[in-house]
Write an enzyme that holds these catalytic residues in place. Structure first.
Site, PDB file in Angstrom:
ATOM      1  N   GLU A 196       9.481  -3.714  10.682  1.00 41.08           N
ATOM      2  CA  GLU A 196       9.848  -2.418  10.096  1.00 41.08           C
ATOM      3  C   GLU A 196      10.415  -1.460  11.146  1.00 41.08           C
ATOM      4  O   GLU A 196       9.800  -1.231  12.199  1.00 41.08           O
ATOM      5  CB  GLU A 196       8.613  -1.793   9.408  1.00 41.08           C
ATOM      6  CG  GLU A 196       8.923  -0.435   8.782  1.00 41.08           C
ATOM      7  CD  GLU A 196       7.904   0.052   7.767  1.00 41.08           C
ATOM      8  OE1 GLU A 196       6.941  -0.678   7.467  1.00 41.08           O
ATOM      9  OE2 GLU A 196       8.088   1.185   7.278  1.00 41.08           O
ATOM     10  N   ASP A 253      -0.853  -6.058  -0.143  1.00 35.56           N
ATOM     11  CA  ASP A 253      -1.259  -5.466   1.138  1.00 35.56           C
ATOM     12  C   ASP A 253      -2.768  -5.313   1.214  1.00 35.56           C
ATOM     13  O   ASP A 253      -3.412  -4.918   0.226  1.00 35.56           O
ATOM     14  CB  ASP A 253      -0.651  -4.060   1.261  1.00 35.56           C
ATOM     15  CG  ASP A 253       0.580  -4.036   2.139  1.00 35.56           C
ATOM     16  OD1 ASP A 253       0.709  -4.896   3.023  1.00 35.56           O
ATOM     17  OD2 ASP A 253       1.415  -3.133   1.923  1.00 35.56           O
ATOM     18  N   GLU A 275      -1.076  -5.230   8.706  1.00 38.43           N
ATOM     19  CA  GLU A 275      -0.301  -4.658   9.803  1.00 38.43           C
ATOM     20  C   GLU A 275      -0.929  -5.013  11.145  1.00 38.43           C
ATOM     21  O   GLU A 275      -2.157  -4.964  11.288  1.00 38.43           O
ATOM     22  CB  GLU A 275      -0.230  -3.126   9.654  1.00 38.43           C
ATOM     23  CG  GLU A 275       0.523  -2.689   8.413  1.00 38.43           C
ATOM     24  CD  GLU A 275       0.570  -1.171   8.246  1.00 38.43           C
ATOM     25  OE1 GLU A 275       0.220  -0.427   9.206  1.00 38.43           O
ATOM     26  OE2 GLU A 275       0.955  -0.719   7.150  1.00 38.43           O
ATOM     27  N   ASP A 333       0.846  -1.198   0.000  1.00 36.39           N
ATOM     28  CA  ASP A 333       0.000   0.000   0.000  1.00 36.39           C
ATOM     29  C   ASP A 333       0.883   1.251   0.000  1.00 36.39           C
ATOM     30  O   ASP A 333       0.369   2.377  -0.017  1.00 36.39           O
ATOM     31  CB  ASP A 333      -1.012  -0.011   1.156  1.00 36.39           C
ATOM     32  CG  ASP A 333      -0.355   0.006   2.514  1.00 36.39           C
ATOM     33  OD1 ASP A 333       0.877  -0.151   2.600  1.00 36.39           O
ATOM     34  OD2 ASP A 333      -1.092   0.184   3.517  1.00 36.39           O
ATOM     35  N   SER A 334       2.213   1.055  -0.051  1.00 37.32           N
ATOM     36  CA  SER A 334       3.120   2.163  -0.356  1.00 37.32           C
ATOM     37  C   SER A 334       2.817   2.698  -1.756  1.00 37.32           C
ATOM     38  O   SER A 334       3.351   3.724  -2.161  1.00 37.32           O
ATOM     39  CB  SER A 334       4.584   1.711  -0.268  1.00 37.32           C
ATOM     40  OG  SER A 334       4.781   0.512  -1.001  1.00 37.32           O
ATOM     41  N   LYS A 339      -0.847  -9.271   3.002  1.00 36.59           N
ATOM     42  CA  LYS A 339      -0.110  -8.787   4.175  1.00 36.59           C
ATOM     43  C   LYS A 339      -0.995  -7.818   4.921  1.00 36.59           C
ATOM     44  O   LYS A 339      -1.745  -7.056   4.290  1.00 36.59           O
ATOM     45  CB  LYS A 339       1.196  -8.098   3.739  1.00 36.59           C
ATOM     46  CG  LYS A 339       1.963  -7.494   4.913  1.00 36.59           C
ATOM     47  CD  LYS A 339       3.377  -7.103   4.533  1.00 36.59           C
ATOM     48  CE  LYS A 339       3.499  -5.770   3.827  1.00 36.59           C
ATOM     49  NZ  LYS A 339       2.991  -4.620   4.594  1.00 36.59           N
TER      50      LYS A 339
HETATM   51  O1  KIV Z   1       3.608  -1.067   1.593  1.00 31.79           O
HETATM   52  C1  KIV Z   1       4.800  -1.392   1.625  1.00 31.79           C
HETATM   53  O2  KIV Z   1       5.585  -1.128   0.709  1.00 31.79           O
HETATM   54  C2  KIV Z   1       5.268  -2.116   2.792  1.00 31.79           C
HETATM   55  C3  KIV Z   1       6.747  -2.318   2.911  1.00 31.79           C
HETATM   56  C4  KIV Z   1       7.378  -1.075   3.365  1.00 31.79           C
HETATM   57  C5  KIV Z   1       7.072  -3.470   3.780  1.00 31.79           C
HETATM   58  O3  KIV Z   1       4.510  -2.490   3.628  1.00 31.79           O
END
Ligand code: KIV
Length: 266
Positions: free
Chosen positions: A183, A88, A120, A49-50, A118
Site C-alpha cells: 500500500e 481483515d 498488517e 477493516d476499511s 489478511k
Molecule cells: O481494509 C482495506 O480495505 C484494505 C485495503 C485498502 C487493502 O486493507
C-alpha cells in the site's frame, strides 16, 4: 438456473503470478454488493477493516471489532460464487500474540465462508503468519502503509523505509503468505518487490507493476465524495446519481406521483 462456476482457490494466485495474469480485488462488506462484484468477475473480495471508514463513518479503522468483521464477512462471503473472499483481522485481534491471532482467524474461517484472512505487518508479524498458515489458515500479508498503525506517525504515512518494506514483503512471503498487499509506496519499489516475490503482490497506490490491484469499492464507485486520493480511479460517480434519484422520489411523494396505478394492488 445459475450456471456452474469454478470458485477461485488459493493455489490460483500462485498460478496466476506464473502466468502473469493480473488479479483484480475490491472490498465488499455486504451481501448485495458482494453479489454484484462477484457477478462482474472480480477475482478476490476483501472484507476490509476499511469497514470502519467506508461504512461506519469513522476516521480510522481502529474501532472495528472482530465481531463486526465476522458479521460483515459472513454476509459478503455467502454472496460470492466465484471470487475468493478474504477478511481483515481488525486492530488488536492479532497483535497480542500468535495464539490470539489463531483464535481470531479461526473465528473468521469457522463462522463465515471466507477462505483467508489478511493482517498488517511483515517482519514483525512473520511468526504470526507462520502459526496461522501451519494451522491451515491462508494468510494475505499487507506491507507499506499500514492503516492500523495510523497513531504511530499521527496520520496515514508510510512508517518504514524502502528497504524495510522490501524486507517486510519477503518476511510475509517466507512465512507462508499466499499474496501480499502493498500500500502507498513508489511504483519502482513495488516493481522490485513484485519481481523478487514468488507470491503475487496486490497493489493499492503502488503503481502498475504489481501482480494485482485492490481498491475500496466506495472509492471507485464515487460513494465517498470527500475522499479522493491520487491512486483512486472513479469508475462511476454514484454520489450525485443517488442524490438525483432520491430527490426525484421525494418530489414524486410530495406531488402524489408515487405510487402510480402500476405500483398499486387492485
Ligand atoms: O481494509 C482495506 O480495505 C484494505 C485495503 C485498502 C487493502 O486493507
Amino acid at each position: 438456473m445459475p450456471t456452474e462456476v469454478r470458485p477461485v482457490t488459493i493455489p490460483d494466485f500462485a498460478a496466476w503470478k506464473a502466468q502473469r495474469r493480473r488479479i483484480s480485488m475490491l472490498t465488499a462488506y455486504d451481501f448485495p454488493t458482494a453479489r454484484l462484484l462477484d457477478e462482474a468477475g472480480v477475482d478476490c473480495l476483501l472484507v476490509g477493516d476499511s469497514l470502519g471508514t467506508a461504512v461506519q463513518g469513522w476516521e480510522t479503522t481502529l474501532k472495528v471489532t472482530l465481531d463486526q468483521m465476522v458479521y460483515h464477512a459472513e454476509m459478503a462471503a455467502r454472496a460470492a460464487r466465484r471470487a475468493l473472499v478474504v477478511a481483515d483481522l481488525p486492530f488488536m485481534s492479532y497483535q497480542v500474540s500468535p495464539r490470539q491471532a489463531l483464535r481470531s482467524a479461526g473465528r473468521i474461517l469457522k463462522e463465515t465462508h471466507c477462505q483467508a484472512v489478511k493482517l498488517e505487518g511483515g517482519t514483525r508479524m512473520a511468526p504470526t503468519i507462520r502459526a496461522l498458515v501451519d494451522a491451515g489458515i491462508p494468510v494475505m500479508g499487507h506491507v507499506g502503509l499500514q492503516p492500523q498503525a495510523v497513531r504511530t506517525l499521527g496520520g496515514y504515512k508510510v512508517q518504514r523505509s524502502g528497504e524495510e518494506i522490501l524486507a517486510d514483503a519477503h518476511a510475509a512471503a517466507a512465512a507462508g503468505a499466499f499474496a501480499v498487499v502493498i500500500e502507498c509506496i513508489p511504483s519502482s519499489l513495488a516493481a522490485r518487490i513484485t519481481k523478487q516475490l514468488t507470491v503475487p503482490t496486490i497493489g493499492i497506490g503502488a503503481g502498475p507493476h504489481c501482480d494485482g490491484q485492490v481498491l475500496v469499492v466506495h472509492d471507485m464507485l464515487g460513494l465517498i465524495e470527500q475522499f479522493r486520493p491520487k491512486f483512486v480511479r472513479r469508475y462511476v460517480e454514484l454520489g450525485p446519481q443517488i442524490r438525483t434519484a432520491v430527490a426525484a422520489y421525494v418530489a414524486d411523494v410530495a406531488e402524489g406521483r408515487f405510487p402510480g396505478e402500476t405500483e398499486s394492488f387492485r
